[in-house]
Motif scaffolding. Structure first.
Motif, PDB file in Angstrom:
ATOM      1  N   UNK A  57       0.810  -1.227   0.000  1.00 22.75           N
ATOM      2  CA  UNK A  57       0.000   0.000   0.000  1.00 22.75           C
ATOM      3  C   UNK A  57       0.839   1.271   0.000  1.00 22.75           C
ATOM      4  N   UNK A  58       2.152   1.106   0.116  1.00 22.75           N
ATOM      5  CA  UNK A  58       2.934   2.321   0.349  1.00 22.75           C
ATOM      6  C   UNK A  58       4.276   2.293  -0.363  1.00 22.75           C
ATOM      7  N   UNK A  59       4.988   1.186  -0.263  1.00 20.99           N
ATOM      8  CA  UNK A  59       6.386   1.189  -0.681  1.00 20.99           C
ATOM      9  C   UNK A  59       6.559   0.726  -2.119  1.00 20.99           C
ATOM     10  N   UNK A  60       5.615   1.057  -2.986  1.00 18.99           N
ATOM     11  CA  UNK A  60       5.776   0.741  -4.401  1.00 18.99           C
ATOM     12  C   UNK A  60       5.505   1.989  -5.212  1.00 18.99           C
ATOM     13  N   UNK A  61       6.206   2.091  -6.366  1.00 17.99           N
ATOM     14  CA  UNK A  61       5.967   3.269  -7.200  1.00 17.99           C
ATOM     15  C   UNK A  61       4.533   3.268  -7.722  1.00 17.99           C
TER      16      UNK A  61
ATOM     17  N   UNK B 137       1.967   5.641  -6.072  1.00 19.93           N
ATOM     18  CA  UNK B 137       2.496   6.984  -5.787  1.00 19.93           C
ATOM     19  C   UNK B 137       1.401   8.015  -5.557  1.00 19.93           C
ATOM     20  N   UNK B 138       0.220   7.742  -6.077  1.00 18.46           N
ATOM     21  CA  UNK B 138      -0.857   8.736  -5.980  1.00 18.46           C
ATOM     22  C   UNK B 138      -1.604   8.636  -4.654  1.00 18.46           C
ATOM     23  N   UNK B 139      -1.339   7.579  -3.891  1.00 15.25           N
ATOM     24  CA  UNK B 139      -2.113   7.378  -2.678  1.00 15.25           C
ATOM     25  C   UNK B 139      -1.554   8.171  -1.506  1.00 15.25           C
ATOM     26  N   UNK B 140      -2.402   8.459  -0.535  1.00 15.81           N
ATOM     27  CA  UNK B 140      -1.912   9.009   0.726  1.00 15.81           C
ATOM     28  C   UNK B 140      -1.058   7.955   1.409  1.00 15.81           C
TER      29      UNK B 140
ATOM     30  N   UNK C  76       7.564  13.087  -5.268  1.00 19.48           N
ATOM     31  CA  UNK C  76       6.612  12.006  -5.451  1.00 19.48           C
ATOM     32  C   UNK C  76       7.361  10.680  -5.578  1.00 19.48           C
ATOM     33  N   UNK C  77       8.498  10.729  -6.277  1.00 14.85           N
ATOM     34  CA  UNK C  77       9.317   9.525  -6.381  1.00 14.85           C
ATOM     35  C   UNK C  77      10.040   9.248  -5.069  1.00 14.85           C
ATOM     36  N   UNK C  78      10.553  10.336  -4.482  1.00 18.79           N
ATOM     37  CA  UNK C  78      11.373  10.215  -3.278  1.00 18.79           C
ATOM     38  C   UNK C  78      10.633   9.492  -2.154  1.00 18.79           C
ATOM     39  N   UNK C  79       9.348   9.830  -1.999  1.00 17.78           N
ATOM     40  CA  UNK C  79       8.574   9.206  -0.926  1.00 17.78           C
ATOM     41  C   UNK C  79       8.606   7.696  -1.073  1.00 17.78           C
TER      42      UNK C  79
END
Lengths: 903, 903
Positions: B240-244, B247-250, B674-677
């Motif tokens: 839910x988080x650590x994939x490119x 990227x659009x998700x909170x 956006x990528x960095x996150x």
């Protein structure tokens, strides 16, 4: 408020303790001479002739008339006398009082009705728990701290918890909580007790606001001027603090805090720190001034001005009636200007900007230190009850909106549900109040400005009128300046009082929800108005005077034919200095003497006279020694610290904002404050009822205002030096135009030429003493000479000097701001020793509770031993059984605590 | 740390619970499949042939060699195998480990020795209490919160207290504390357990520093890419988080915090807020840029420059080889300049200054909000243990000072007494370190400056060399600028890595006492060095380039014959913009791709290759599915958030500091972030060992640095607009010099005349294409014309424009600062709903505990009823008996709490 803190004073109601042997103390006790009086409620009772005849059953009151302002008197026992006559309103109020008092007793307070008044007393076991839960208490482990404890020794402290009571070093249950704490507990209960009859309002404040009670206050500790040797805190405070005779001593801050509570303690701590910080700045200010005096003979520009050989023929100062004049006649002011307009003031104003930062940083540290020793580190903001006015407004709104039903709903609900969305005042409800506020403040500021403008007009016209008369012409400037400044001063003093009242009125209109927001908004408004009031004439002189004069040949006129005023030839700085010193000194002297000493004395006298003219039946009572609550009732009520802070903040503004032009300001402030401390102290000790002891961590919004003034002062001082003083033009001249790197020729360089033949028709001097040979007159400005291709335009010098001025502002402002940030960053907000001690204390507490935990586990693991003990009430017996071992434990924490914290 | 917080997981050791049915989970459990593994200690074991033959009695270790980097393996049961051979150092270390582990078991932890490694497990009743006391825990009352709980619902929480345990809603003792909390408890014990053999050092960190252990880390929750349906937090985070792809998700901040702890949770929350704040500024930045594009045709100055009819013959750009040139040839750059040099950028930079303030304010609010929902409001700073290096240094000092006796004294004392005065490092001891720091930092900064200067020299010389050659002359400027910027970029990237290492080394030399001070000083130093490194070429272009050129006829030369470089005719702003965009983009792209993606991949590859080339005896073990601790051990250790923050802070500088010259910076930053996150998220989830869950209230010193950059950006932007751009000269021309109020004639006005005949001998153009008729050439400056009485002096225009520039700086700076303060003041630091909820929660807790207190009193008042109950262990039985009623109570608080807080 942390719900775990449950103070309990065990066996409080067991009357085994011998009654206090000293008869004097009975004045602060119930009639049994044992239970201490913690709080007093007072109310008016109006006597009526008509007998309305409906008595609430079971109530019987002894009514003894003592005139309209007399007090209702209650007999101690029940069932003496028939119900007296009361009118409807009074009856309503009496019922509300009865209910409120009944609720108080249900909450566990003990009441005793005096012939004159009530006393309320903390007592009863549930009440104590209740009140204790309501309070975040940090009780010292050893209550018998020497009064003037040194700050290097501190007892390990922990919020009081009933479950761990055996851990505390409770030596005597009656004195475990000091008087301030006790009255704070009672005040908290008074605030939280509801009265359903009085529209379900919460607490004593609403009842006072509705005139059901007249006053509520805790008792003073005794008389401050009793002749005997017996000592109480009040007397001690009076002797050691609240007299002019002890002005040189440090303040006994801990005792002040013990007696008056943390809020007032912080005020005096702040005032003390501020005063002591004024000492170094005064010394340096005097040195700067003396430097000015010493170098006055070496100042080349003023020497050049005074030199009669340099005959600078100046253009006339007014039309027609004024003659040309020689610059050397302004020699005096030029020399005086040098006292304040020399390079030392530049460094002094940098110093003062850093001084302000240092002061604020040190205050933060002192606050932390006091917070640590006063056990304030843990307290958090509490939910405050709404102000009575707010509740009334909400009720009115509901009434209007949904008629009777909503009110019924409101009354059915508990007061806590008041905070639902519909029961709030929305932005829409508040809009009229905000608008009124905005409009009024704008109006007040406009009023201030127009008064300043009025004074300017006075100056212009009077100067013009005086210069018509030959006899008065010689000292026009002195007369006009002096009278104008005095007018300014008087206006400031009057408006100050008016604005204080207006700010209060406006804040009431705004209907803030809680006392805290009320106070904050009041302070902000009052500060804004008083700041504008006190400083606008000074700002005018510093930055605007003499800048809209125009030039010879095209002067700027106001009304018909009055030229805008110019500064004296020595520059506006001298005038600014005069303005500052008169307003600052006058404000302090007059406000101190008249408003703080004179008016209270007058009030007292007036009350005394009134009492004497009203001989009532109470005379026989008066012959006996008055009770403490009577004495206290005759004092002025305490109305908050706002005026005290406000005075000091405005003074702080004088000390920092324009310090570049008046380096002696800190000296005057210092002298004033040495007196101010004792004046305020005396007021609190001798002239006011004892205030409720309010716990607070900091001085609140005042700190923000102070730091705002500190930041503002940087830019103001930058502009004073750059624009008002001659510092920059001299520098520019010295390094760009001077032939030999000195200031020789500076005066000539600053004066432009004007061709007299170009003076407008009718503005030439009528009877010139100067020969007709005058072809060019000079005026102070950088403009092209008449023979240039574009005469009277601003010259290149003007622009280069302006660039230098602005560059100086940028450099000065950023340099000083950077240094301030550096100082701020280098001085840690929490003193290292305190933060170390806090950490150590924490780890000591961890160790201590760990040990306790281990012992508990050990006990639990030995069930056989415990089964031999009493079966029921095991909790109590357990607490009792652990008491002996507990008795050694607190000793050990206390000692290990002091071992580690005796740095 | 509040000693009242006593978490206890009751009956934990009763093995009545059925073993976890899922076999998979065994990889995170002890071999009994029941007790969860909370922490892993790893150490190296070196195999030796020699048998030293002294075994500590009672210890028996199974040693299985697996090469030099193999790990010591311990059999689960005691007494299997004889002591293996160890050399002296290894023996010493083993003994230290044994003692440390013994102490850990005494503290109640449970250890299991794996064939490969140890696991340590929280267990045992005293240990639990101990560890619980050590922890400030805020346990949710309902542990089964849905993973993505919405922020509007919150359970009433209160620090865990063993005495009130029955009040908590403990549904399952095993899951009452989540994994992060459990490993935090264990980590705390590991930090506090002493090892007397190892010089009395405290805690695991010292042991790791002394190479006694290799690593200590908590376990990941499982595999993130396991194919099955079984879900763990790590897998959830990955999906839910650590994939490119997402990227659009909170970001699932609450889950991140639950898994990684508050410190890392705050980092990602901050990064998320920053990224979302970049969206509006990107939009406005693009609009400003488009405005520039749209108005390019209406820009009169650039039209005038491009107009070939206005033949402004410019003075040659270099001596001899350069010819006169026509201004219209610089038409392109002039038009491009307008893209960034238009009035919209002024408003954009005001906007960005306020944006920075808003961002910081909103971060404060978000921090408060998270702190409230994460129950961080109560945590305070704890006393930290000294760093191992500090302790070593102190020991060395004592050794030197007072010989052996002092060390004995030290060893006799408990570690807490280390903090006596003589055992501290004084300023004197630290002086060499500070001096070294100061000198090195100065040297590094000087190095940076000299490299910048070197690049300037490169530019000057290359430009001169290229312009000699006719073929290359046409695109000299482009070539030189491009290569120079790339050199700058490469130097910045290299120095960035070097400075990071240098800062670390310098901080080690300083020997700060605690980890926290170490981190703070490291950050400050690294920030200073990297900031200077990244920004000094940009500052040069913005404020210095082209300002020391001199004028035709008296140019400024460096070395022999190289003229100082000038800006392009369109102004330096264009060049600044190029410099900024290349450095910002290049830094981000290269650092992201190479340092954050490439290098770790290479390292992994390298490790894999190494593993393959080392076939050991462990191969058979490898065939079985690896345990979770093996998998985790193969990951990179976590080394802190500093590099992540640093990268973002430097980027924040690009976005705010020079935004006036490069309005597209926010867009590029947004795209990068956006990528960095996801990049950072991937690193944390898949490539790093699980970090210790660190509790912290805020982002610490980074906030100060951010707000410092925000303040600095105001003055920088003011100067960029005033000095670098043509905004002010245009305004001045338009309102003071223009005949018709337009900018027609502006270009002519900014160009001064130079009499060609006054060119110094040998500097005239050699082969001029212009006819010999050229009498005057033009150059960009405000100087007097050759025919004026003082030719080539700065003209009046120069000074008036300079005044305007400086006035603009003052106005802009103070206006923006005032607006920032206003924004700061208007946005309350604590969101109103949160502060209301905190207050409500507090009063709910008060009510709740009050009720509980009342019930207790009632129970105590009914002794008859209680005496029928069991006599001994009354405490336990009581807790049990009140449990049913307690079970309803927490339900009621929880529900009433949510009623009130479900806003």
């Amino acid at each position: 408020m942390d719900p775990e803190h449950l103070p309990v004073i065990n066996n409080y109601l067991d009357a085994n303790e011998p009654p206090s042997s000293e008869a004097r103390l009975s004045r602060m006790h119930f009639h049994d001479n044992q239970r201490k009086v913690d709080y007093v409620l007072a109310y008016h009772y109006r006597k009526r002739g008509a007998h309305l005849g409906h008595g609430s059953p079971g109530h019987s009151l002894a009514v003894i008339s003592n005139g309209e302002t007399g007090k209702e008197r209650h007999g101690g026992g029940p069932g003496d006398v028939e119900l007296g006559p009361l009118d409807a309103l009074e009856e309503e109020r009496r019922e509300q009082r009865d209910e409120f008092e009944h609720n108080l007793m249900a909450a566990g307070l003990e009441l005793e009705k005096d012939l004159e008044m009530y006393e309320i007393k903390a007592g009863g076991s549930i009440a104590k728990k209740f009140s204790a839960i309501l309070q975040t208490l940090s009780s010292p482990l050893q209550p018998r701290v020497p009064e003037h404890s040194n700050n290097r020794m501190k007892n390990l402290s922990y919020p009081f918890s009933r479950e761990k009571m055996y851990l505390y070093n409770i030596q005597e249950k009656d004195t475990f909580f000091d008087n301030a704490t006790r009255s704070r507990i009672v005040h908290e209960i008074l605030k939280r007790t509801a009265c359903s009859r009085a529209n379900n309002t919460m607490g004593i404040n609403s009842l006072i606001a509705n005139n059901i009670y007249e006053a509520a206050y805790p008792l003073h500790d005794g008389e401050y001027d009793s002749p005997g040797d017996d000592m109480n805190d009040r007397k001690l405070l009076y002797q050691e603090w609240a007299r002019y005779g002890v002005f040189y001593k440090f303040q006994p801050i801990d005792l002040i805090r013990k007696y008056f509570g943390e809020k007032i303690g912080l005020y005096f701590a702040w005032l003390g720190l501020y005063t002591s910080f004024l000492i170094p700045s005064s010394v340096i200010g005097v040195i700067v001034f003396l430097y000015g005096c010493a170098t006055i003979e070496e100042d080349i520009p003023s020497k050049e001005m005074c030199d009669h050989q340099n005959a600078f023929t100046m253009c006339p100062l007014c039309d027609k009636s004024c003659d040309y004049w020689n610059l050397s006649s302004a020699c005096g002011t030029a020399r005086a200007s040098h006292l304040f307009d020399n390079p030392a003031t530049v460094f002094f104003s940098i110093f003062m900007a850093l001084w302000a930062t240092m002061f604020l940083e040190n205050w933060k540290r002192l606050q932390m230190r006091l917070g640590y020793f006063w056990d304030l580190t843990g307290i958090e903001e509490e939910e405050e009850h709404s102000r009575p006015e707010y509740e009334t407004k909400v009720r009115e709104k509901l009434l209007k909106e949904s008629g009777k039903s909503a009110v019924q709903k409101l009354e059915a609900n508990s007061p806590e549900d008041d905070e639902d969305d519909e029961d709030k005042l929305t932005w829409k409800d508040r809009f009229p109040g905000y608008l009124m506020n905005f409009a009024s403040i704008l109006f007040m500021i406009a009023l201030t400005f127009s008064i300043v403008f009025g004074v300017i007009v006075y100056r212009i016209t009077t100067a013009a009128a005086l210069s018509l008369n030959k006899a008065t012409r010689s000292n026009v400037r002195v007369t006009v300046t002096a009278t104008a400044v005095i007018i300014n001063l008087v206006v400031i003093l009057i408006l100050d009082e008016i604005y204080g009242a207006v700010a209060k009125w406006l804040t009431k209109i705004e209907v803030p929800k809680t006392e805290q927001t009320f106070e904050e908004r009041l302070i902000l408004k009052a500060f804004l108005l008083k700041f504008v009031n006190a400083y606008s004439p000074i700002f005018y002189v510093a930055f605007f005077k003499g800048r809209f004069v125009g030039r010879p040949g095209s002067y700027v006129y106001v009304f018909d034919g009055y030229r805008m005023e110019e500064c004296a030839p020595g520059g506006c700085l001298m005038e600014l200095c005069i303005q500052l010193s008169i307003i600052m000194l006058g404000k302090q002297l007059i406000q101190n003497n008249i408003f703080e000493i004179g008016v209270p004395k007058l009030k007292k006298l007036f009350r005394k006279l009134k009492d004497e003219t009203e001989p009532g039946e109470s005379d026989p009572d008066h012959s006996k020694r008055p009770e403490q609550w009577d004495l206290d009732h005759s004092l002025e009520p305490y109305t908050g610290l706002t005026p005290e802070y406000m005075e000091m903040i405005i003074q702080f503004g004088f000390v920092t904002l324009f310090v570049a032009s008046f380096p002696l300001a800190p000296v005057f402030a210092l002298l004033n404050n040495v007196i101010e401390v004792r004046l305020d102290a005396k007021k609190f000790v001798t002239e006011l009822r004892r205030p409720d002891a309010v716990r607070t961590k900091d001085i609140g919004i005042w700190f923000d205002i102070l730091s705002g003034i500190g930041k503002f002062s940087v830019i103001i001082n930058a502009f004073v030096i750059a624009v008002t003083s001659d510092f920059i033009p001299r520098l520019v001249y010295q390094y760009s135009y001077s032939h030999n790197g000195t200031l020789h020729g500076f005066v000539n360089h600053t004066l432009s030429f004007f061709n007299v033949s170009q003076l407008k028709e009718g503005t030439q001097p009528e009877n010139s003493q100067f020969d007709q040979e005058v072809q060019f007159c000079r005026f102070k400005d950088y403009r092209e000479p008449p023979w240039a291709p574009n005469p009277y335009e601003f010259s290149k010098q003007y622009w280069s000097v302006l660039s230098a001025r602005l560059a100086f502002v940028i450099i000065f402002q950023n340099l000083v701001m950077f240094l301030s940030v550096l100082v701020d960053w280098m001085i840690p907000d929490i003193p290292t020793d305190i933060s170390d001690q806090i950490k150590k204390e924490k780890s000591l507490l961890v160790d201590f509770f760990l040990k306790e935990e281990h012992e508990k586990v050990k006990l639990a693991d030995e069930p056989t031993q415990r089964s031999q003990g009493g079966g029921d009430r095991s909790r109590r017996s357990r607490a009792a059984s652990s008491a002996p071992s507990g008795r050694s434990q607190p000793g050990s924490i206390a000692s290990s605590g002091s071992q580690h914290t005796n740095v």
